[in-house]
Design a protein around this motif. Structure first.
Motif, mmCIF file in Angstrom:
data_model
loop_
_atom_site.group_PDB
_atom_site.id
_atom_site.type_symbol
_atom_site.label_atom_id
_atom_site.label_comp_id
_atom_site.label_asym_id
_atom_site.label_seq_id
_atom_site.Cartn_x
_atom_site.Cartn_y
_atom_site.Cartn_z
ATOM 1 N N ARG A 202 38.158 -26.433 16.193
ATOM 2 C CA ARG A 202 39.145 -26.450 17.304
ATOM 3 C C ARG A 202 38.788 -26.860 18.199
ATOM 4 N N LYS A 203 37.672 -25.703 19.102
ATOM 5 C CA LYS A 203 37.480 -25.627 20.745
ATOM 6 C C LYS A 203 35.814 -26.657 20.263
ATOM 7 N N SER A 204 35.537 -26.825 19.319
ATOM 8 C CA SER A 204 34.416 -27.619 19.479
ATOM 9 C C SER A 204 34.015 -28.735 19.935
ATOM 10 N N GLU A 205 32.717 -28.874 20.492
ATOM 11 C CA GLU A 205 32.282 -30.201 21.622
ATOM 12 C C GLU A 205 31.667 -30.863 20.262
ATOM 13 N N ASP A 206 31.037 -30.986 19.269
ATOM 14 C CA ASP A 206 30.043 -31.477 18.565
ATOM 15 C C ASP A 206 30.338 -30.919 17.270
ATOM 16 N N VAL A 207 31.113 -31.431 16.557
ATOM 17 C CA VAL A 207 31.134 -30.343 15.025
ATOM 18 C C VAL A 207 30.005 -30.484 13.778
ATOM 19 N N SER A 208 29.051 -31.295 14.486
ATOM 20 C CA SER A 208 27.795 -32.294 14.384
ATOM 21 C C SER A 208 26.616 -30.829 14.356
ATOM 22 N N GLN A 209 27.150 -30.345 15.111
ATOM 23 C CA GLN A 209 26.182 -28.473 15.207
ATOM 24 C C GLN A 209 26.606 -27.289 14.270
ATOM 25 N N HIS A 210 28.052 -27.635 13.072
ATOM 26 C CA HIS A 210 27.862 -26.890 12.327
ATOM 27 C C HIS A 210 26.886 -27.251 10.779
ATOM 28 N N LYS A 211 27.062 -26.070 10.198
ATOM 29 C CA LYS A 211 26.117 -26.471 8.905
ATOM 30 C C LYS A 211 26.368 -25.385 8.034
ATOM 31 N N ILE A 212 26.491 -26.142 6.834
ATOM 32 C CA ILE A 212 26.920 -25.383 5.515
ATOM 33 C C ILE A 212 25.597 -25.074 5.162
ATOM 34 N N ILE A 213 25.427 -24.202 5.356
ATOM 35 C CA ILE A 213 23.273 -23.118 5.444
ATOM 36 C C ILE A 213 24.023 -21.366 3.879
ATOM 37 N N PHE A 214 23.113 -22.040 2.988
ATOM 38 C CA PHE A 214 22.960 -21.279 1.754
ATOM 39 C C PHE A 214 21.249 -21.091 1.807
ATOM 40 N N GLY A 215 20.806 -19.834 2.276
ATOM 41 C CA GLY A 215 19.451 -19.396 2.717
ATOM 42 C C GLY A 215 18.361 -20.099 3.442
ATOM 43 N N ASP A 216 17.844 -20.930 2.793
ATOM 44 C CA ASP A 216 16.914 -21.875 3.874
ATOM 45 C C ASP A 216 17.326 -23.063 3.559
ATOM 46 N N LYS A 217 18.925 -23.753 3.063
ATOM 47 C CA LYS A 217 19.008 -25.674 2.826
ATOM 48 C C LYS A 217 20.282 -25.307 3.907
ATOM 49 N N GLU A 218 20.223 -26.456 4.381
ATOM 50 C CA GLU A 218 21.116 -26.566 5.640
ATOM 51 C C GLU A 218 22.750 -27.939 5.357
#
Length: 187
Positions: free
Chosen positions: A126-142
């Protein structure tokens, strides 16, 4: 006597108040004031949280063991899967790699952890200015946050609907006073 009784009374009141703390999503929180990518994702998670709260409220041991066929998962196995999905969503919000939730939790602990994961993620997005900076990270894969929408968020909504159906089939339908459109409970 009064010197001993008074502190004990305060301690009892504190314990009682703490144990009556409501879990998130009894009702959907107030909507954001403006539409942003983060507020929309947050609201999707809030809708999931509200549905999950009521699909799991008051489940019995019989409900948790219910499964519609031999090949299907039980309600409790479905709850385990939703807990994992909520962990993926929360970790994307926190921008940290996925980590499986602890094992050996009771149903009540799983329910609380799932609701708390969703609430934390919603608050962050809700407070995020840039949601593109959030990633789903599984090990070394984003993976980009787009995958959270069609992946764990949609999947958790899907499975939460299954829980509502499963509990109806096991003879314990959800509260009829729930209004999914407004995210409220009629009194």
């Amino acid at each position: 006597m009064k010197a001993v009784f008074t502190p004990m009374l305060f301690l009892f009141a504190a314990i009682t108040t703490n144990s009556q703390t409501k879990l998130p999503y009894y009702e959907i929180p107030k909507e954001a004031q403006e539409f942003t990518a983060g507020s929309v994702i947050s609201r999707m998670i809030d809708g999931l949280g509200f549905r999950y709260y009521w699909s799991t409220e008051g489940l019995t041991k019989k409900d948790l063991q219910y499964k519609p066929s031999k090949e299907a998962k039980t309600s409790e196995e479905t709850i385990d899967h939703i807990l994992n999905l909520s962990q993926v969503i929360k970790n994307a919000a926190l921008k940290v790699p996925y980590k499986e939730p602890e094992s050996g939790m009771s149903f009540e602990q799983k329910r609380e952890a799932t609701l708390e994961n969703l609430k934390l993620a919603s608050d962050i997005f809700r407070k995020s200015e840039d949601v593109s900076q959030h990633k789903i990270i599984f090990g070394d894969k984003e993976h980009p946050l787009w995958n959270a929408i069609n992946g764990p968020i949609a999947d958790a909504i899907w499975h939460t609907g299954q829980l509502a159906s499963f509990r109806r089939a096991s003879g314990n339908p959800i509260n009829s006073k729930i209004n999914h459109f407004t995210g409220t409970v009629r009194q």
